[in-house]
Design a protein around this motif. Structure first.
Motif, PDB file in Angstrom:
ATOM      1  N   UNK A  11       0.841  -1.207   0.000  1.00 41.55           N
ATOM      2  CA  UNK A  11       0.000   0.000   0.000  1.00 41.55           C
ATOM      3  C   UNK A  11       0.873   1.254   0.000  1.00 41.55           C
ATOM      4  N   UNK A  12       1.966   1.223   0.743  1.00 49.25           N
ATOM      5  CA  UNK A  12       2.880   2.357   0.773  1.00 49.25           C
ATOM      6  C   UNK A  12       3.496   2.581  -0.604  1.00 49.25           C
ATOM      7  N   UNK A  13       3.917   1.513  -1.261  1.00 48.99           N
ATOM      8  CA  UNK A  13       4.486   1.635  -2.607  1.00 48.99           C
ATOM      9  C   UNK A  13       3.451   2.180  -3.582  1.00 48.99           C
ATOM     10  N   UNK A  21      -5.702  11.871  -9.848  1.00 47.19           N
ATOM     11  CA  UNK A  21      -6.888  11.521  -9.040  1.00 47.19           C
ATOM     12  C   UNK A  21      -6.637  10.307  -8.155  1.00 47.19           C
ATOM     13  N   UNK A  22      -5.815   9.376  -8.640  1.00 50.55           N
ATOM     14  CA  UNK A  22      -5.517   8.193  -7.823  1.00 50.55           C
ATOM     15  C   UNK A  22      -4.774   8.596  -6.552  1.00 50.55           C
ATOM     16  N   UNK A  23      -3.823   9.506  -6.670  1.00 48.38           N
ATOM     17  CA  UNK A  23      -3.078   9.973  -5.495  1.00 48.38           C
ATOM     18  C   UNK A  23      -4.009  10.652  -4.497  1.00 48.38           C
ATOM     19  N   UNK A  24      -4.925  11.458  -4.996  1.00 47.51           N
ATOM     20  CA  UNK A  24      -5.885  12.144  -4.118  1.00 47.51           C
ATOM     21  C   UNK A  24      -6.767  11.124  -3.406  1.00 47.51           C
ATOM     22  N   UNK A  25      -7.274  10.140  -4.146  1.00 46.57           N
ATOM     23  CA  UNK A  25      -8.145   9.121  -3.550  1.00 46.57           C
ATOM     24  C   UNK A  25      -7.393   8.314  -2.498  1.00 46.57           C
ATOM     25  N   UNK A  26      -6.164   7.884  -2.817  1.00 47.95           N
ATOM     26  CA  UNK A  26      -5.393   7.081  -1.865  1.00 47.95           C
ATOM     27  C   UNK A  26      -5.031   7.899  -0.624  1.00 47.95           C
ATOM     28  N   UNK A  27      -4.763   9.179  -0.792  1.00 47.46           N
ATOM     29  CA  UNK A  27      -4.459  10.035   0.362  1.00 47.46           C
ATOM     30  C   UNK A  27      -5.664  10.138   1.289  1.00 47.46           C
ATOM     31  N   UNK A  30      -6.045   6.352   2.769  1.00 47.69           N
ATOM     32  CA  UNK A  30      -4.923   5.883   3.580  1.00 47.69           C
ATOM     33  C   UNK A  30      -3.973   7.036   3.870  1.00 47.69           C
ATOM     34  N   UNK A  31      -4.345   7.929   4.787  1.00 46.40           N
ATOM     35  CA  UNK A  31      -3.490   9.094   5.049  1.00 46.40           C
ATOM     36  C   UNK A  31      -2.157   8.692   5.660  1.00 46.40           C
ATOM     37  N   UNK A  32      -1.140   9.446   5.312  1.00 48.95           N
ATOM     38  CA  UNK A  32       0.189   9.275   5.899  1.00 48.95           C
ATOM     39  C   UNK A  32       0.619  10.640   6.418  1.00 48.95           C
ATOM     40  N   UNK A  59       4.849   9.879  20.623  1.00 47.04           N
ATOM     41  CA  UNK A  59       3.803   8.845  20.625  1.00 47.04           C
ATOM     42  C   UNK A  59       3.456   8.447  22.048  1.00 47.04           C
ATOM     43  N   UNK A  60       4.472   8.253  22.880  1.00 43.80           N
ATOM     44  CA  UNK A  60       4.241   7.859  24.270  1.00 43.80           C
ATOM     45  C   UNK A  60       3.482   8.947  25.028  1.00 43.80           C
ATOM     46  N   UNK A  61       3.881  10.187  24.844  1.00 45.53           N
ATOM     47  CA  UNK A  61       3.236  11.302  25.543  1.00 45.53           C
ATOM     48  C   UNK A  61       1.754  11.424  25.203  1.00 45.53           C
ATOM     49  N   UNK A  62       1.381  10.994  24.002  1.00 42.94           N
ATOM     50  CA  UNK A  62      -0.001  11.141  23.556  1.00 42.94           C
ATOM     51  C   UNK A  62      -0.775   9.825  23.572  1.00 42.94           C
ATOM     52  N   UNK A  63      -0.176   8.799  24.192  1.00 42.30           N
ATOM     53  CA  UNK A  63      -0.873   7.526  24.357  1.00 42.30           C
ATOM     54  C   UNK A  63      -1.128   6.790  23.050  1.00 42.30           C
ATOM     55  N   UNK A  64      -0.287   7.023  22.056  1.00 46.02           N
ATOM     56  CA  UNK A  64      -0.459   6.312  20.784  1.00 46.02           C
ATOM     57  C   UNK A  64       0.207   4.954  20.879  1.00 46.02           C
ATOM     58  N   UNK A  65      -0.466   3.956  20.348  1.00 44.73           N
ATOM     59  CA  UNK A  65       0.111   2.617  20.371  1.00 44.73           C
ATOM     60  C   UNK A  65       0.773   2.333  19.033  1.00 44.73           C
ATOM     61  N   UNK A  66       1.201   1.111  18.816  1.00 43.61           N
ATOM     62  CA  UNK A  66       1.878   0.758  17.573  1.00 43.61           C
ATOM     63  C   UNK A  66       0.988   0.992  16.358  1.00 43.61           C
ATOM     64  N   UNK A  67      -0.339   0.962  16.539  1.00 43.97           N
ATOM     65  CA  UNK A  67      -1.223   1.205  15.404  1.00 43.97           C
ATOM     66  C   UNK A  67      -1.288   2.679  15.051  1.00 43.97           C
ATOM     67  N   UNK A  68      -0.591   3.507  15.843  1.00 46.93           N
ATOM     68  CA  UNK A  68      -0.420   4.890  15.462  1.00 46.93           C
ATOM     69  C   UNK A  68       0.523   4.994  14.278  1.00 46.93           C
ATOM     70  N   UNK A  69       1.040   3.857  13.846  1.00 43.79           N
ATOM     71  CA  UNK A  69       1.830   3.719  12.623  1.00 43.79           C
ATOM     72  C   UNK A  69       3.239   4.248  12.734  1.00 43.79           C
TER      73      UNK A  69
END
Length: 78
Positions: A11-13, A21-27, A30-32, A59-69
């Motif tokens: 998905x990243x690739x 339009x594809x770039x806009x739709x994917x953004x 699947x935001x990065x 990430x730690x300060x804001x309580x983000x877990x590994x799914x915070x990407x």
């Protein structure tokens, strides 16, 4: 990038090589996000290890877990 609860390099690739339009739709689907500043301090000049440590702390300060990407890293040379 996360797809169906798992990291997806494919998905990243796909996102990296898309245009128009594809770039806009994917953004939208699947935001990065890229952290260029932390507490108003630009991070572009900070060596990788320092940026990574600050990002982990953020990430730690804001309580983000590994799914915070926060993508994993490796020391593989190939």
């Amino acid at each position: 990038m996360w797809v169906e609860g798992q990291r997806s390099f494919e998905a990243l690739q796909r996102r990296a090589v898309s245009g128009g339009r594809t770039a806009v739709r994917l953004a939208q689907e699947m935001p990065a996000h890229f952290v260029l500043q932390i507490d108003g301090q630009e991070q572009l000049h900070v060596p990788y290890g320092g940026r990574r440590a600050q990002l982990k702390q953020l990430f730690s300060d804001h309580g983000l877990n590994e799914h915070g990407a926060l993508a994993g890293q490796t020391s593989d040379t190939c």
